[in-house]
Design an enzyme around this catalytic site. Sequence first.
Site, mmCIF file in Angstrom:
data_model
loop_
_atom_site.group_PDB
_atom_site.id
_atom_site.type_symbol
_atom_site.label_atom_id
_atom_site.label_comp_id
_atom_site.label_asym_id
_atom_site.label_seq_id
_atom_site.Cartn_x
_atom_site.Cartn_y
_atom_site.Cartn_z
ATOM 1 N N LEU A 238 0.744 -1.560 0.124
ATOM 2 C CA LEU A 238 0.017 -0.435 -0.061
ATOM 3 C C LEU A 238 0.852 1.103 -0.226
ATOM 4 O O LEU A 238 1.576 1.589 0.931
ATOM 5 C CB LEU A 238 -1.190 0.156 1.105
ATOM 6 N N ASP A 239 0.335 2.043 -0.751
ATOM 7 C CA ASP A 239 1.065 3.524 -1.110
ATOM 8 C C ASP A 239 0.138 4.316 0.404
ATOM 9 O O ASP A 239 -0.417 4.062 0.142
ATOM 10 C CB ASP A 239 1.185 4.187 -1.973
#
Length: 650
Positions: free
Chosen positions: A344-345
């Site tokens: 996940l960014d």
Amino acid sequence: MSSSPIIEKSLANPPHLGETVKSPGLNEPDHSSEREEHGHGVEWAELVRIAFVTLAAAAVWFRLWEPFPHISVIGIVAALIGGYPIFKEAFENIVERKMTMELSMTIALLSALVIGEFFTALVITGFVLAAEVLEGLTVGRGRRAIQSLLDFLPRTVAVRRDGQVIEVPSDQVQVDETVIVKPGGHIPVDGIVLSGRSFVEQAAITGEAMPVEKAPGDAVYAGTMNQSGALEIGAQKLGRDTTFGRIIEAVERAEKSRAPIQKTADRLAGYLVYFALGAAILTFILTHNVRSTISVVIVAGACGIAAGTPLAILGAIGRAAHQGAIIKGGLYLEALAAVDTVLLDKTGTLTFGTPQIREVVSANGFGERQIIAAASIAERKSEHPLAKAVVARATELAIPLVDPDEFSYTPGRGVRVRYRGEEIVVGSLALLVEEGMTRGLPADSHSPDGASEVYVARAGQVLGSIRIADVLRPEAKSAIAAMRQMGLKTILLSGDTQAATSSVGRGLGVDEAVGGLLPEQKAKWVTELRSKGRNVAMVGDGINDAPALVEANVGVAMGSGTDVARESADVILIGSDLSKLVETLRVARRCRGIIMQNFVGTLVVDSVGVGMAAFGLLNPLLAAFIHVTSELAFILNSTRLLPRSSEAGQ
């Protein structure tokens, strides 16, 4: 597909969506499709054929007209006429050198006629024809569940042109035009509310159960319904470019594309036919019992796999679309089901990407308004994200925004400006210490939530500091927790500092948090994990995430992200709600589970049925009944994934 022509026509060649969905309009009428859908040409012919076979079977049973002692004229004629669709399909399969259930069923029917089992042949024919009609209706429901989306767009649209409101066809609306939507009307474009306030029901697009309040500046989606007040909307995207259009395209791709598991289903269906014929030959060699041999051929059925697999894939992609995620094809649905690691960014994915002020710390007796007023003058010309948070707070406090007389920016340190002869300094602690402004200076708090500390000084005096941090999406923590409950490993990757990334990671409960990464380093993380045998989903929203999205087994883009991210991704989350990713992962896993249930169930039924038929425990009639009922059971099992009308917002 090794199933009925009705199913092949419904799934492999979907004319309604393919021809109706045009750009820029999406809901133009398709009269040829309407004739196919509502003219009942094929369906009525099938029903008449079934009735004819049923009456003929009754005539044979009661021996109404039997001019020859060992040959039933009614039985032969009715079997040939009634079984024509089966024989025709079998002949085409021979020409194409394909082994299908129609071919094996033709062999069984002709064999039954040869040995004088006329009533049995007619009953089997009736079973098969009835099963094909039921299968066609079931698969047709899958298409109708998706086609119902077309009803969410109006055919005419009210637009403001030359100071007047006029009605125009939906395909004549232009980008940047002002569209007026009255209460109870469906919104025809993706755009921004220019004026008016209302509640919009957008369950068909985002999956949100409750209507969402919309005010000027808020985004709205095509296909949603305006409930209360009138809205004026600035059109930004039309037709296929809208979120609604991308949903339709995703379903079209799902109908046309073939996931690896679907190809496996087709191969397995062919193998089962070979198995049935081989078992029949072996049965005849060992028992010399023609009835048992025919029963072996009849009982084995792979149609449940061949038709159930694409139906499950179509249903899963349709359900995901109704819940707020666009899956671009069956291939990516299958990859989603196998994912065991989610990367996940941070900014824009787990957070909104819009920093906000958490706290204003006073020094030397100055108040919040004085600190924000000075900071807003300094940050007025800055493009830094933190500057936007300061300006936004000044607007909230009704502090006039004024431009400085002089402005200078030192990267990584801060800004210096002059306003009416006074110098204002806004920046890091090191910058103020360097300027000798230490009297009453608040200590660097090293905030555990990863907030950035911005210090403010004016005319040589320290006014205080402002703590600014990005805001986490409200559903982020629960979404991460749900992923971990599903057994997924979650890793946070960010270009932000390690301290800020670790802070966010701890708050969300991810397994690992890594900061200070460049775009190519994120992509390298994906590559290394895949080389270790992990199935990776990358979730991001920006241009910097595009390389990692492409490298991952499945790239997932936030709907509010950049066009580059959305084009690079295999799945798009409408509305950027992470909980939709969790639901999509569950749908993908459920789809895989249903397909495997069909696989195993078909193998068990065929194995047991062939064994019983070979030992004379099944006659041809009972074999046909088992074939048809098991086939329909597996197809109906796949329909559990089809979105219900309530989920479509109807």
